[in-house]
Design a protein around this motif. Structure first.
Motif, PDB file in Angstrom:
ATOM      1  N   ALA A  72      93.364  25.558  25.867  1.00 56.81           N
ATOM      2  CA  ALA A  72      93.267  24.137  25.525  1.00 56.81           C
ATOM      3  C   ALA A  72      93.152  23.282  26.792  1.00 56.81           C
ATOM      4  O   ALA A  72      92.353  22.337  26.847  1.00 56.81           O
ATOM      5  CB  ALA A  72      94.473  23.704  24.702  1.00 56.81           C
ATOM      6  N   VAL A  73      93.917  23.629  27.823  1.00 56.81           N
ATOM      7  CA  VAL A  73      93.840  22.904  29.100  1.00 56.81           C
ATOM      8  C   VAL A  73      92.464  23.102  29.727  1.00 56.81           C
ATOM      9  O   VAL A  73      91.855  22.150  30.223  1.00 56.81           O
ATOM     10  CB  VAL A  73      94.965  23.371  30.058  1.00 56.81           C
ATOM     11  N   LEU A  74      91.951  24.331  29.691  1.00 59.94           N
ATOM     12  CA  LEU A  74      90.621  24.597  30.254  1.00 59.94           C
ATOM     13  C   LEU A  74      89.527  23.843  29.495  1.00 59.94           C
ATOM     14  O   LEU A  74      88.596  23.311  30.104  1.00 59.94           O
ATOM     15  CB  LEU A  74      90.325  26.093  30.252  1.00 59.94           C
ATOM     16  N   LYS A  75      89.648  23.793  28.167  1.00 59.54           N
ATOM     17  CA  LYS A  75      88.649  23.059  27.377  1.00 59.54           C
ATOM     18  C   LYS A  75      88.651  21.578  27.745  1.00 59.54           C
ATOM     19  O   LYS A  75      87.589  20.972  27.891  1.00 59.54           O
ATOM     20  CB  LYS A  75      88.929  23.231  25.882  1.00 59.54           C
ATOM     21  N   SER A  76      89.826  21.007  27.899  1.00 64.05           N
ATOM     22  CA  SER A  76      89.913  19.587  28.300  1.00 64.05           C
ATOM     23  C   SER A  76      89.287  19.376  29.667  1.00 64.05           C
ATOM     24  O   SER A  76      88.588  18.383  29.902  1.00 64.05           O
ATOM     25  CB  SER A  76      91.376  19.132  28.330  1.00 64.05           C
ATOM     26  N   HIS A  77      89.541  20.308  30.565  1.00 62.66           N
ATOM     27  CA  HIS A  77      88.986  20.230  31.914  1.00 62.66           C
ATOM     28  C   HIS A  77      87.453  20.277  31.865  1.00 62.66           C
ATOM     29  O   HIS A  77      86.772  19.518  32.556  1.00 62.66           O
ATOM     30  CB  HIS A  77      89.552  21.383  32.750  1.00 62.66           C
ATOM     31  N   MET A  78      86.916  21.161  31.017  1.00 64.69           N
ATOM     32  CA  MET A  78      85.462  21.275  30.892  1.00 64.69           C
ATOM     33  C   MET A  78      84.872  20.042  30.211  1.00 64.69           C
ATOM     34  O   MET A  78      83.773  19.606  30.562  1.00 64.69           O
ATOM     35  CB  MET A  78      85.086  22.559  30.155  1.00 64.69           C
ATOM     36  N   HIS A  79      85.587  19.462  29.241  1.00 62.70           N
ATOM     37  CA  HIS A  79      85.106  18.235  28.594  1.00 62.70           C
ATOM     38  C   HIS A  79      84.996  17.101  29.611  1.00 62.70           C
ATOM     39  O   HIS A  79      84.058  16.311  29.567  1.00 62.70           O
ATOM     40  CB  HIS A  79      86.014  17.825  27.429  1.00 62.70           C
ATOM     41  N   ARG A  80      85.954  17.030  30.522  1.00 64.05           N
ATOM     42  CA  ARG A  80      85.889  16.019  31.579  1.00 64.05           C
ATOM     43  C   ARG A  80      84.622  16.213  32.399  1.00 64.05           C
ATOM     44  O   ARG A  80      83.910  15.259  32.713  1.00 64.05           O
ATOM     45  CB  ARG A  80      87.124  16.116  32.472  1.00 64.05           C
ATOM     46  N   PHE A  81      84.325  17.470  32.752  1.00 65.46           N
ATOM     47  CA  PHE A  81      83.130  17.819  33.520  1.00 65.46           C
ATOM     48  C   PHE A  81      81.878  17.384  32.752  1.00 65.46           C
ATOM     49  O   PHE A  81      80.951  16.807  33.328  1.00 65.46           O
ATOM     50  CB  PHE A  81      83.136  19.334  33.773  1.00 65.46           C
ATOM     51  N   MET A  94      79.992  27.356  33.457  1.00 63.89           N
ATOM     52  CA  MET A  94      81.370  27.269  32.976  1.00 63.89           C
ATOM     53  C   MET A  94      82.348  27.488  34.122  1.00 63.89           C
ATOM     54  O   MET A  94      83.352  26.781  34.245  1.00 63.89           O
ATOM     55  CB  MET A  94      81.613  28.301  31.870  1.00 63.89           C
ATOM     56  N   LYS A  95      82.054  28.449  34.985  1.00 65.24           N
ATOM     57  CA  LYS A  95      82.906  28.704  36.154  1.00 65.24           C
ATOM     58  C   LYS A  95      82.944  27.467  37.052  1.00 65.24           C
ATOM     59  O   LYS A  95      84.001  27.057  37.515  1.00 65.24           O
ATOM     60  CB  LYS A  95      82.400  29.919  36.927  1.00 65.24           C
ATOM     61  N   THR A  96      81.791  26.858  37.280  1.00 65.93           N
ATOM     62  CA  THR A  96      81.716  25.643  38.094  1.00 65.93           C
ATOM     63  C   THR A  96      82.558  24.531  37.473  1.00 65.93           C
ATOM     64  O   THR A  96      83.289  23.824  38.167  1.00 65.93           O
ATOM     65  CB  THR A  96      80.248  25.184  38.250  1.00 65.93           C
ATOM     66  N   ALA A  97      82.470  24.385  36.144  1.00 66.83           N
ATOM     67  CA  ALA A  97      83.244  23.347  35.449  1.00 66.83           C
ATOM     68  C   ALA A  97      84.742  23.603  35.572  1.00 66.83           C
ATOM     69  O   ALA A  97      85.520  22.679  35.833  1.00 66.83           O
ATOM     70  CB  ALA A  97      82.836  23.290  33.976  1.00 66.83           C
ATOM     71  N   ILE A  98      85.167  24.855  35.415  1.00 65.37           N
ATOM     72  CA  ILE A  98      86.589  25.194  35.510  1.00 65.37           C
ATOM     73  C   ILE A  98      87.116  24.935  36.921  1.00 65.37           C
ATOM     74  O   ILE A  98      88.241  24.486  37.102  1.00 65.37           O
ATOM     75  CB  ILE A  98      86.824  26.657  35.074  1.00 65.37           C
ATOM     76  N   GLU A  99      86.292  25.187  37.920  1.00 69.56           N
ATOM     77  CA  GLU A  99      86.721  25.013  39.309  1.00 69.56           C
ATOM     78  C   GLU A  99      86.552  23.574  39.808  1.00 69.56           C
ATOM     79  O   GLU A  99      86.998  23.244  40.902  1.00 69.56           O
ATOM     80  CB  GLU A  99      85.947  25.976  40.211  1.00 69.56           C
ATOM     81  N   SER A 100      85.927  22.709  38.990  1.00 72.06           N
ATOM     82  CA  SER A 100      85.703  21.322  39.400  1.00 72.06           C
ATOM     83  C   SER A 100      87.020  20.572  39.535  1.00 72.06           C
ATOM     84  O   SER A 100      88.029  20.944  38.921  1.00 72.06           O
ATOM     85  CB  SER A 100      84.787  20.616  38.400  1.00 72.06           C
ATOM     86  N   TYR A 101      86.995  19.533  40.335  1.00 72.16           N
ATOM     87  CA  TYR A 101      88.163  18.666  40.541  1.00 72.16           C
ATOM     88  C   TYR A 101      89.390  19.451  41.017  1.00 72.16           C
ATOM     89  O   TYR A 101      90.509  19.132  40.660  1.00 72.16           O
ATOM     90  CB  TYR A 101      88.521  17.890  39.267  1.00 72.16           C
ATOM     91  N   GLY A 102      89.168  20.520  41.748  1.00 69.56           N
ATOM     92  CA  GLY A 102      90.296  21.314  42.253  1.00 69.56           C
ATOM     93  C   GLY A 102      90.769  22.400  41.306  1.00 69.56           C
ATOM     94  O   GLY A 102      91.740  23.090  41.584  1.00 69.56           O
ATOM     95  N   GLY A 103      90.107  22.557  40.161  1.00 68.08           N
ATOM     96  CA  GLY A 103      90.450  23.614  39.224  1.00 68.08           C
ATOM     97  C   GLY A 103      91.693  23.307  38.401  1.00 68.08           C
ATOM     98  O   GLY A 103      92.207  22.197  38.406  1.00 68.08           O
ATOM     99  N   VAL A 104      92.150  24.313  37.686  1.00 69.17           N
ATOM    100  CA  VAL A 104      93.346  24.226  36.853  1.00 69.17           C
ATOM    101  C   VAL A 104      94.389  25.132  37.470  1.00 69.17           C
ATOM    102  O   VAL A 104      94.132  26.321  37.688  1.00 69.17           O
ATOM    103  CB  VAL A 104      93.044  24.649  35.396  1.00 69.17           C
ATOM    104  N   LYS A 105      95.555  24.584  37.753  1.00 67.90           N
ATOM    105  CA  LYS A 105      96.611  25.340  38.423  1.00 67.90           C
ATOM    106  C   LYS A 105      96.925  26.635  37.660  1.00 67.90           C
ATOM    107  O   LYS A 105      97.150  26.627  36.454  1.00 67.90           O
ATOM    108  CB  LYS A 105      97.876  24.489  38.526  1.00 67.90           C
TER     109      LYS A 105
END
Length: 128
Positions: A72-81, A94-105
């Motif tokens: 769910a956190v990853l999906k939100s992160h990708m939606h932001r992208f 998808m990898k680029t989107a997940i790693e965007s904005y510093g990624g998800v901790k």
């Protein structure tokens, strides 16, 4: 699935060289109940140097799992992208989107490809 598990253990071993064993847990999807996957676990252990001590399945209808929360956190992160005008059309996107904005901790992304030359098990023909 085997390629994903192998990549995950290889990455974990690189991050934590003292890692010697793991317990794997997955949801109860039928794709994880594949005999070839389960029979591949000792081979993956040998290749990665990380012993797969156990492989557990969630109980059906046990509610939301930690994996669902992470997704769910990853999906939100990708939606932001996506909302910033970017596209996600491929696994690399998808990898680029997940790693965007510093990624998800605590989350890592990889694009895995099946390597037929590394396949050590083959399906025997059905007996009649």
């Amino acid at each position: 699935m085997v390629s994903i598990i192998e990549n995950t253990l290889t990455t974990l071993k690189a991050l934590k060289p003292n890692l010697s064993q793991v317990y794997l847990r997955s949801d109860n999807s039928s794709c994880y109940h594949c005999g070839y996957l389960l029979l591949s676990l000792p081979i993956i252990s040998g290749r990665t140097g990380v012993k797969i001590t156990r492989y557990d399945f969630n109980k059906p209808q046990a509610g939301t799992d930690i994996g669902d929360c992470r997704v769910a956190v990853l999906k939100s992160h990708m939606h932001r992208f996506l909302n910033e005008g970017n596209d996600i059309k491929t696994a690399s996107d998808m990898k680029t989107a997940i790693e965007s904005y510093g990624g998800v901790k605590g989350c890592y992304a990889a694009v895995c490809q099946v390597q037929p030359s590394a396949q050590t098990m083959t399906r025997s023909e059905e007996r009649r």
